[in-house]
Design an enzyme around this catalytic site. Sequence first.
Site, short mmCIF file in Angstrom:
data_model
loop_
_atom_site.label_atom_id
_atom_site.label_comp_id
_atom_site.label_asym_id
_atom_site.label_seq_id
_atom_site.Cartn_x
_atom_site.Cartn_y
_atom_site.Cartn_z
CB CYS A 187 -0.95 0.01 1.19
SG CYS A 187 -0.14 -0.03 2.80
CG HIS A 245 15.99 0.35 -0.57
ND1 HIS A 245 15.52 1.54 -0.05
CD2 HIS A 245 14.91 -0.23 -1.19
CE1 HIS A 245 14.24 1.69 -0.35
NE2 HIS A 245 13.85 0.62 -1.03
#
Length: 363
Positions: free
Chosen positions: A70, A111
């Site tokens: 989301c 990351h």
Amino acid sequence: MTLACPTAHALLTRTGAHIPRALDFVVVGLNHQTAPVEIRERAAVRAGHEGALLSHLCGYAQEVMLLATCNRTEVYMAGVSGDPLATFEGAWNEQLRDHLYIHTGEAAVTHLYRVAAGLDSLVIGETQIQGQVKRAWMDARERGLTGTTLNKVAQGALAAGKRVRFETGMSDKIVSVSSAAVDLAHSALGSLAGRTALIIGAGETAELTLTHLRAAGVEDVIVVNRTVERARQLAEKLGGRPCAADYLEEVLPEADVLIASSGAPHYVLGADGVNAALRQRPGRPMFLIDISVPRILNPDIAGVPGAHLHNLDDLTGIVARNMQSRRAALPHAGAIVRDAAADLSRWHLTRQARQRELALASD
């Protein structure tokens, strides 16, 4: 910066390869930090469209993994050819460059490790992302899109995420987008005891939302879903009333709080439906939170008197207050990620050295 591995560097030097090659690994994406929800939904991955996106991406890389939640859409690639930024934009046929980030080599590894640990999430340390990374990797592997590099990095990311949660205590208290949405409703309405809540969706996020609503004292919950059987399963599991999506506007007047977390490809509710519902509950406002990406509640609802519409970007303040107990763990979590990334760097350098030795031996 290439992290030092003396053994690997010694092997590379002995075999004549004085400058080790950087890890051929790239991530391109956007998230809640670089793009508002109206931009993020342009790069959302709709159900059933994964294959077409991956097919495009595979034309520019030997290994590909697609991670979509989301709050983020990211593409991880190894064996890259061409411009990764252009590749991302081409897959979605959208001009998104102003909102995209790109990391390569060890920075891309770090990351992904931070993502899997929940350190790059809107809700720091949230637990859903670990499962989402695992499913993204498993899906890519089942499609035959992963190889040595992506498998090694993904496995390392999942291991690092697990270490962060259990060594720092970040998993001791569940904090998620769902819990933040319920907190937002609580801050607006006061006690939720005696209120009626309506959830649109019956997936993992909807289940978490229902759990948090129950914990907040809500006893009456209506679960609305396109497939009524899935709504019934969730309602029976945690307590609630199932309802088919076709009857949404019939039950809507009962709702004090509506939280939408569905993957519908279009708006399922707009201003007309909310206005009609509010006319049946005079003097009683309705609080609506859309945590879907793309959004499924039409933004025109915000113009309806008595309707208070919010989306993911409105949760920032609630999340900030809930993060106090986790901030103290961030230095430890960061150290774990750096340690795990260093392990991956050592693996890469050692692998290069061995490949170089084998090549020389075969000459």
